[in-house]
Design an enzyme around this catalytic site. Structure first.
Site, PDB file in Angstrom:
ATOM      1  N   LYS A 277       0.740  -1.124   0.024  1.00  0.00           N
ATOM      2  CA  LYS A 277      -0.027  -0.032  -0.053  1.00  0.00           C
ATOM      3  C   LYS A 277       0.901   1.197  -0.004  1.00  0.00           C
ATOM      4  CE  LYS A 277      -3.961  -1.846   2.536  1.00  0.00           C
ATOM      5  NZ  LYS A 277      -4.985  -1.818   1.650  1.00  0.00           N
ATOM      6  N   ARG A 351      -9.821 -12.004   2.026  1.00  0.00           N
ATOM      7  CA  ARG A 351     -10.518 -12.918   1.610  1.00  0.00           C
ATOM      8  C   ARG A 351      -9.794 -14.508   1.772  1.00  0.00           C
ATOM      9  NH1 ARG A 351     -11.003 -10.067  -3.799  1.00  0.00           N
ATOM     10  NH2 ARG A 351     -10.903  -8.188  -2.464  1.00  0.00           N
TER      11      ARG A 351
HETATM   12  N1  BES Z   1      -7.915  -3.985   4.613  1.00  0.00           N
HETATM   13  C1  BES Z   1      -8.115  -3.718   3.221  1.00  0.00           C
HETATM   14  C2  BES Z   1      -9.457  -3.090   3.008  1.00  0.00           C
HETATM   15  C3  BES Z   1      -9.675  -1.604   3.694  1.00  0.00           C
HETATM   16  C4  BES Z   1      -9.436  -0.459   2.979  1.00  0.00           C
HETATM   17  C5  BES Z   1     -10.145  -1.478   4.878  1.00  0.00           C
HETATM   18  C6  BES Z   1      -9.793   0.753   3.523  1.00  0.00           C
HETATM   19  C7  BES Z   1     -10.479  -0.244   5.513  1.00  0.00           C
HETATM   20  C8  BES Z   1     -10.202   0.939   4.814  1.00  0.00           C
HETATM   21  C9  BES Z   1      -8.006  -5.026   2.337  1.00  0.00           C
HETATM   22  O1  BES Z   1      -7.275  -5.964   2.792  1.00  0.00           O
HETATM   23  C10 BES Z   1      -7.543  -4.611   0.879  1.00  0.00           C
HETATM   24  O2  BES Z   1      -6.541  -4.087   0.958  1.00  0.00           O
HETATM   25  N2  BES Z   1      -8.421  -4.723  -0.131  1.00  0.00           N
HETATM   26  C11 BES Z   1      -8.079  -4.113  -1.039  1.00  0.00           C
HETATM   27  C12 BES Z   1      -8.430  -5.271  -2.390  1.00  0.00           C
HETATM   28  C13 BES Z   1      -8.137  -4.843  -3.714  1.00  0.00           C
HETATM   29  C14 BES Z   1      -6.548  -5.290  -3.832  1.00  0.00           C
HETATM   30  C15 BES Z   1      -8.744  -5.899  -4.419  1.00  0.00           C
HETATM   31  C16 BES Z   1      -8.699  -2.889  -1.676  1.00  0.00           C
HETATM   32  O3  BES Z   1      -9.821  -2.659  -1.164  1.00  0.00           O
HETATM   33  O4  BES Z   1      -7.959  -1.824  -2.120  1.00  0.00           O
HETATM   34 ZN    ZN Z   2      -5.211  -5.627   2.233  1.00  0.00          ZN
END
Ligand code: BES
Ligand code: ZN
Ligand code: ZN
Length: 496
Positions: A277, A351
């Site tokens: 990230k 997931r």
């Molecule tokens: N933990 C994050 C989701 C999240 C985002 C929680 C913002 C709280 C606030 C999750 O693991 C994630 O990073 N999801 C990705 C999925 C994508 C790579 C398909 C996302 O939502 O960007």
């Molecule tokens: Zn994530």
């Protein structure tokens, strides 16, 4: 904080602040009333042109002979728009006003209208929860706590005498629900260096220990998780130096009506892994165990409540870190139920861990129903904003029940489609499924992915990525973990 119920005349109660509420229709009656303070209220309402607008507060100095030091009127807004959420928010605004004037002992006049609308116990519960939750602060890492606002120590709730016994139940349940919510908030707010998978496992053990055998706990370590075959979970954990923990909490009353598994996403820190990230998006990623925190908080109070279900709490706790050992895009993992997953983005890790947890819940626990709470996708926040969780599920009746419980738990959620046409988007050319979908509908494709692992077990998925954490102060929560999901789960569990 101490709560006392008093069926006496509010004008006789001694406190630092006496809180009233008025809507567009009830305010005119309030200031016309026969009580002596109606006159004082009337003058202030007219001078300040206060019309009972939602969340607006009016602080009035009480006359010298009044046993209360200040009167506070809070607007409820339009009567026909008033609901459980507004009730709790209004109380939150009232508490902010009380703290502003550094009131320590306050009296809240509980409106008869609320008791009629929501039931006496529920209305009082709502007020008690709102008082406690809006007073919450997380100051343990400040060298000296801020002194601009005071802390309320005693709350007197004035109710009509005939409501007293239901009101007592409301106070009791409200305190338990709020205590649990705060327990979850603290877990989310604590720094991720502390709240490791090992720490969450210790918390689970402590909960079981202090339950006098009503709750059993089982913690599986890395080796045991390997033996069991939770390879998707292990894949996520691989990049981290912190060992993973699989946590199982178990509560079984006599003659349970059914077995409910509650599962919480337990990523104690989500860097994204090798699909790293950026720093802005990583700032709040200690929140990624908010689902797990909600599950733990339920068990923290479960033995104080009358629950007719066997309840199993499951958490696959690990960190998502990049390193030389980390999971790579292109890797293929086999989940506990045998399905293979092509990993194309290591940031879609929730997931993966949940695929093993859900397989475990369906195949090993043989649950009658499964409810998972997960800070799963940013896409859900795009769709519904920061305040509303996304709701998916495989069973209409259960979905309806959860929607009802959310409404009377003060937690906002919205039903989303489990659109089977979109299953195409998570098909992999090399494995059974892949862990990302297309460009759009990311919260739906994530839910469809989870659905692959529950078999035929009735299942509910709640994406709490938005409401688990607030980046601004709100009437019921300061910046940080909100404890979202705790009250919903508890409401659901006591309703059966
Ligand atoms: N933990 C994050 C989701 C999240 C985002 C929680 C913002 C709280 C606030 C999750 O693991 C994630 O990073 N999801 C990705 C999925 C994508 C790579 C398909 C996302 O939502 O960007
Ligand atoms: Zn994530
Ligand atoms: Zn995550």
């Amino acid at each position: 904080m101490k709560f006392t119920l008093k069926p006496t005349d509010i004008t006789e109660i001694e406190s630092d602040a006496l809180v009233f509420f008025g809507s567009d229709t009830t305010l005119p009656n309030l200031i016309k009333g026969p009580v002596p303070l109606a006159k004082i209220l009337k003058r202030a309402v007219e001078r300040e042109e206060f019309k009972g607008e939602f969340s607006k507060t009016l602080v009035i100095s009480a006359p010298a002979e009044s046993p209360s030091y200040k009167f506070i009127i809070v607007g409820l807004g339009k009567e026909d728009e008033f609901d459980y959420f507004k009730l709790q928010e209004t109380v939150g605004h009232a508490i902010a006003a009380c703290r502003q004037i550094k009131a320590r002992k306050i009296t809240i006049s509980i409106m008869e209208d609320w008791m009629k609308k929501f039931g006496a116990a529920t209305a009082v519960q709502a007020v008690v929860e709102a008082v406690i939750l809006s007073s919450y602060q997380f100051h343990k890492f400040k060298s000296s706590p801020p002194s601009e606002t005071g802390m309320i120590e005693e709350v007197i709730l004035s109710v009509t005498p005939s409501r007293l016994s239901s009101a007592e139940e409301g106070v009791r349940i409200g305190q338990i629900f709020a205590e649990a919510t705060i327990f979850a908030r603290d877990l989310v707010n604590d720094p991720p260096r502390l709240t490791t998978p090992t720490y969450l496992a210790k918390v689970a053990e402590l909960i079981a220990k202090s339950s006098k055998d009503e709750i059993k706990v089982k913690i599986l370590d890395q080796k045991e998780i390997e033996t069991l075959g939770m390879n998707a979970f292990l894949g996520v954990s691989r990049g981290s130096d912190e060992p993973p923990k699989f946590i199982r909490l178990h509560f079984k009353p006599r003659n349970p009506k059914k077995k409910v598994v509650i599962a919480g996403k337990g990523i104690t820190f989500d860097t994204g892994g090798l699909s790293l990230k950026d720093s802005k998006n990583m700032e709040t990623m200690k929140l990624d165990m908010a689902g797990a925190a909600a599950v733990l908080s339920v068990f923290q109070v479960i033995s104080k409540l009358k629950i007719n279900y066997e309840v199993v709490g499951l958490i696959a706790a690990c960190e998502n870190m990049p390193s030389g050992k980390a999971l790579k895009p292109g890797d293929i993992l086999q989940a506990l139920n045998g399905k293979t997953i092509e990993v194309l983005n290591t940031d879609a890790e929730g997931r993966l861990t949940l695929s093993d947890v859900l397989s475990y819940a369906a195949d090993k626990e043989k649950a009658d129903e499964i409810i998972d709470l997960a800070t799963l996708t940013g896409a859900c926040v795009v769709a519904l904003g920061e305040d509303i969780a996304g709701l998916w599920g495989s069973n209409d009746k259960l979905l309806q029940k959860i929607e009802e419980c959310a409404k009377s738990a003060g937690e906002k959620l919205w039903r989303m489609p489990l659109e089977s046409d979109y299953k195409e988007l998570i098909k992999s050319h090399i494995a059974d499924v892949k862990n990302i979908g297309g460009k759009w509908g990311g919260a739906i494709t994530a839910s469809l992915f989870l659905h692959e692992f529950v078999g035929n077990t009735p299942w509910i998925h709640i994406d709490i990525a938005g409401p688990a954490y607030t980046e601004k102060n709100t009437p019921l929560s300061p910046i940080g973990g909100t404890g979202y999901g705790t009250r919903l789960l508890l409401r659901y569990l006591i309703s059966g």
